[in-house]
Scaffold this motif. Structure first.
Motif, PDB file in Angstrom:
ATOM      1  N   GLN A  55     -30.449  24.085  50.397  1.00 10.51           N
ATOM      2  CA  GLN A  55     -30.619  25.493  50.063  1.00 10.51           C
ATOM      3  C   GLN A  55     -30.186  25.753  48.629  1.00 10.51           C
ATOM      4  OE1 GLN A  55     -28.476  28.264  52.543  1.00 10.51           O
ATOM      5  NE2 GLN A  55     -28.705  29.862  51.022  1.00 10.51           N
ATOM      6  N   GLY A  56     -31.171  26.081  47.794  1.00 11.77           N
ATOM      7  CA  GLY A  56     -30.911  26.398  46.404  1.00 11.77           C
ATOM      8  C   GLY A  56     -30.883  27.894  46.181  1.00 11.77           C
ATOM      9  N   PRO A  57     -30.950  28.294  44.924  1.00 13.16           N
ATOM     10  CA  PRO A  57     -30.896  29.726  44.604  1.00 13.16           C
ATOM     11  C   PRO A  57     -32.105  30.473  45.147  1.00 13.16           C
ATOM     12  CG  PRO A  57     -31.305  28.432  42.635  1.00 13.16           C
ATOM     13  CD  PRO A  57     -31.089  27.473  43.751  1.00 13.16           C
ATOM     14  N   ARG A  58     -31.883  31.725  45.450  1.00 11.66           N
ATOM     15  CA  ARG A  58     -32.982  32.552  45.983  1.00 11.66           C
ATOM     16  C   ARG A  58     -33.556  33.425  44.934  1.00 11.66           C
ATOM     17  NH1 ARG A  58     -29.766  33.989  51.500  1.00 11.66           N
ATOM     18  NH2 ARG A  58     -29.383  31.846  51.937  1.00 11.66           N
ATOM     19  N   LEU A  65     -28.680  27.189  36.678  1.00 15.29           N
ATOM     20  CA  LEU A  65     -29.855  27.773  37.317  1.00 15.29           C
ATOM     21  C   LEU A  65     -29.452  28.759  38.414  1.00 15.29           C
ATOM     22  CD1 LEU A  65     -33.016  27.349  37.302  1.00 15.29           C
ATOM     23  CD2 LEU A  65     -32.637  25.855  39.245  1.00 15.29           C
ATOM     24  N   ALA A  66     -28.508  28.357  39.261  1.00 16.53           N
ATOM     25  CA  ALA A  66     -28.067  29.218  40.362  1.00 16.53           C
ATOM     26  C   ALA A  66     -27.323  30.447  39.837  1.00 16.53           C
ATOM     27  CB  ALA A  66     -27.174  28.426  41.313  1.00 16.53           C
ATOM     28  N   ARG A  67     -26.495  30.254  38.819  1.00 12.35           N
ATOM     29  CA  ARG A  67     -25.754  31.391  38.256  1.00 12.35           C
ATOM     30  C   ARG A  67     -26.708  32.400  37.645  1.00 12.35           C
ATOM     31  NH1 ARG A  67     -24.176  32.645  33.501  1.00 12.35           N
ATOM     32  NH2 ARG A  67     -24.534  30.616  32.546  1.00 12.35           N
ATOM     33  N   ASP A  68     -27.711  31.909  36.927  1.00 11.48           N
ATOM     34  CA  ASP A  68     -28.714  32.809  36.352  1.00 11.48           C
ATOM     35  C   ASP A  68     -29.481  33.552  37.438  1.00 11.48           C
ATOM     36  OD1 ASP A  68     -28.004  32.110  33.771  1.00 11.48           O
ATOM     37  OD2 ASP A  68     -29.677  30.713  33.498  1.00 11.48           O
ATOM     38  N   ALA A  69     -29.810  32.860  38.524  1.00  6.23           N
ATOM     39  CA  ALA A  69     -30.549  33.489  39.624  1.00  6.23           C
ATOM     40  C   ALA A  69     -29.745  34.620  40.252  1.00  6.23           C
ATOM     41  CB  ALA A  69     -30.911  32.447  40.686  1.00  6.23           C
ATOM     42  N   LEU A  70     -28.432  34.475  40.266  1.00  5.37           N
ATOM     43  CA  LEU A  70     -27.563  35.523  40.823  1.00  5.37           C
ATOM     44  C   LEU A  70     -27.226  36.601  39.800  1.00  5.37           C
ATOM     45  CD1 LEU A  70     -24.941  33.475  42.865  1.00  5.37           C
ATOM     46  CD2 LEU A  70     -26.732  34.964  43.763  1.00  5.37           C
ATOM     47  N   LEU A  75     -21.934  30.409  44.107  1.00  5.45           N
ATOM     48  CA  LEU A  75     -23.326  30.454  43.642  1.00  5.45           C
ATOM     49  C   LEU A  75     -24.326  30.645  44.783  1.00  5.45           C
ATOM     50  CD1 LEU A  75     -23.173  27.630  40.958  1.00  5.45           C
ATOM     51  CD2 LEU A  75     -23.014  30.113  40.604  1.00  5.45           C
ATOM     52  N   SER A  76     -23.835  30.753  46.002  1.00  3.65           N
ATOM     53  CA  SER A  76     -24.682  30.965  47.187  1.00  3.65           C
ATOM     54  C   SER A  76     -25.736  29.881  47.362  1.00  3.65           C
ATOM     55  CB  SER A  76     -25.348  32.343  47.132  1.00  3.65           C
ATOM     56  OG  SER A  76     -24.382  33.359  47.125  1.00  3.65           O
TER      57      SER A  76
END
Length: 84
Positions: free
Chosen positions: A81-84, A23-28, A68-69
């Motif tokens: 703090q999850g993906p933005r 999910l985080a990688r896709d968001a970035l 992954l920020s």
């Protein structure tokens, strides 16, 4: 699938470390190949983590969160703090 089932399906995706990594990688908008290269693992290893076939060792988790920020807490538990 009714609306409630769809909501549950979305929650299941980020219910594991692998799901949250994906999910985080896709968001970035970062490829698995790029993320794996930065962490220093094979792409197949990254995909195994994302697909919950294997889990990253503790020494990799903070690196993954940084790439992954997201916070380490979010990566491990889904809280923080999850993906933005």
């Amino acid at each position: 699938m009714n609306f409630n089932d769809q909501d549950n399906a979305i929650c299941v995706q980020d219910d594991t470390i692998g799901g949250r990594m994906s999910l985080a990688r896709d968001a970035l908008d970062v490829s698995a190949q790029s993320a794996a290269r930065i962490i220093g693992v094979e792409t197949s290893t990254w995909f195994n983590w994302e697909n919950d076939r294997d889990a990253p060792r503790a020494n990799r988790l903070a690196m993954i969160a940084g790439v992954l920020s997201v916070s380490l807490s979010w990566l491990l538990t889904g809280r923080g703090q999850g993906p933005r």
